[in-house]
Design a protein around this motif. Sequence first.
Motif, PDB file in Angstrom:
ATOM      1  N   HIS A 279       0.834  -1.215   0.000  1.00 15.39           N
ATOM      2  CA  HIS A 279       0.000   0.000   0.000  1.00 15.39           C
ATOM      3  C   HIS A 279       0.870   1.267   0.000  1.00 15.39           C
ATOM      4  O   HIS A 279       0.574   2.249  -0.694  1.00 15.39           O
ATOM      5  CB  HIS A 279      -0.925  -0.031   1.211  1.00 15.39           C
ATOM      6  N   ARG A 280       1.936   1.240   0.780  1.00 14.45           N
ATOM      7  CA  ARG A 280       2.826   2.407   0.841  1.00 14.45           C
ATOM      8  C   ARG A 280       3.524   2.642  -0.503  1.00 14.45           C
ATOM      9  O   ARG A 280       3.759   3.768  -0.915  1.00 14.45           O
ATOM     10  CB  ARG A 280       3.849   2.223   1.960  1.00 14.45           C
ATOM     11  N   LEU A 281       3.903   1.527  -1.097  1.00 16.32           N
ATOM     12  CA  LEU A 281       4.634   1.674  -2.379  1.00 16.32           C
ATOM     13  C   LEU A 281       3.726   2.184  -3.505  1.00 16.32           C
ATOM     14  O   LEU A 281       4.183   2.876  -4.421  1.00 16.32           O
ATOM     15  CB  LEU A 281       5.265   0.332  -2.769  1.00 16.32           C
ATOM     16  N   THR A 282       2.447   1.868  -3.462  1.00 14.33           N
ATOM     17  CA  THR A 282       1.536   2.258  -4.538  1.00 14.33           C
ATOM     18  C   THR A 282       0.812   3.582  -4.286  1.00 14.33           C
ATOM     19  O   THR A 282       0.135   4.090  -5.159  1.00 14.33           O
ATOM     20  CB  THR A 282       0.483   1.159  -4.747  1.00 14.33           C
ATOM     21  N   SER A 283       0.910   4.071  -3.050  1.00 12.00           N
ATOM     22  CA  SER A 283       0.198   5.327  -2.737  1.00 12.00           C
ATOM     23  C   SER A 283       1.037   6.545  -3.086  1.00 12.00           C
ATOM     24  O   SER A 283       2.254   6.459  -3.221  1.00 12.00           O
ATOM     25  CB  SER A 283      -0.162   5.348  -1.250  1.00 12.00           C
TER      26      SER A 283
END
Length: 283
Positions: A279-283
């Motif tokens: 989630h962090r990488l795609t946000s």
Amino acid sequence: MNNDNFGFPSHGERLLQAQNRRKFSFPATLSSTSLLEVNQNITRRRLSNVSDVVTRKLSYTIGWKATQIPTQDIISQGRCICGQYIRRRLRRSGLFNKKLGFQRIRSVLGTPSMEIVREVFPAVMVLGDELERMHPRIYTGVARQICRAPSGEFHSAETITLLLGAVGRDLFRSEITWSKVISLFAIAGGLSVDFVRQGHPEYVPKLVDGVSEVIEDELVSWINENGGWLGLNTHVLPVTSNFSPLEWTTIIIGCIFGLFVLYMLLRFIFFYIVPKIYHRLTS
């Protein structure tokens, strides 16, 4: 330090399991008639022992055999084991006190011999208790069994080593086994109780002297050939690669628990850690 068990690690359970697997079939027979027939060739026996020692040393020098345990070490270790066995027997009978003359045994404290005694004595205690349990009549009232006096009372301390020597020759006449060696200690323990109750505690140290002479005259070579006093532990707890059912059960439960913990860890990583990172990488 506890005089009874020297502060040993608690492996009494394994020893008790071993004694159940290895019962003694030898009952020591104490006959005053046969035992009082003292061999008059003690001097020749000692000379023969000296000859054996010279022969062994020659064999070691030319490489026939590996160097064995020094004779004096075997005798001093056996002496200490006997003293501790007698001390424990007197304690169990409520007769032990510090004036019974065990001070000389303290000379081995802190030596390599004492380490061996500490390692072996738990097995000696278990096997001695088993012998006394199986043959209570033999190891109780021993003085009356080997002394011609009706009361079983010894009138001379010098007689003690003489009679113990006779007991040893009779005991090891046909063969030597660890059960018979422990039986010798049990006989000495029974005699110590008799002497104190008869009002002769000064006789107790003579028992250790007598057993030491039996070890020197009858047992040194055999004990050496059977791994020294540590061989007693091998006799009681044979080295084996097989696991007991309890050990197998423990291993299986441990493996199942380990797999469960691994499963929960992987589940936590994939369902909680990985989604958060993604989630962090795609946000």
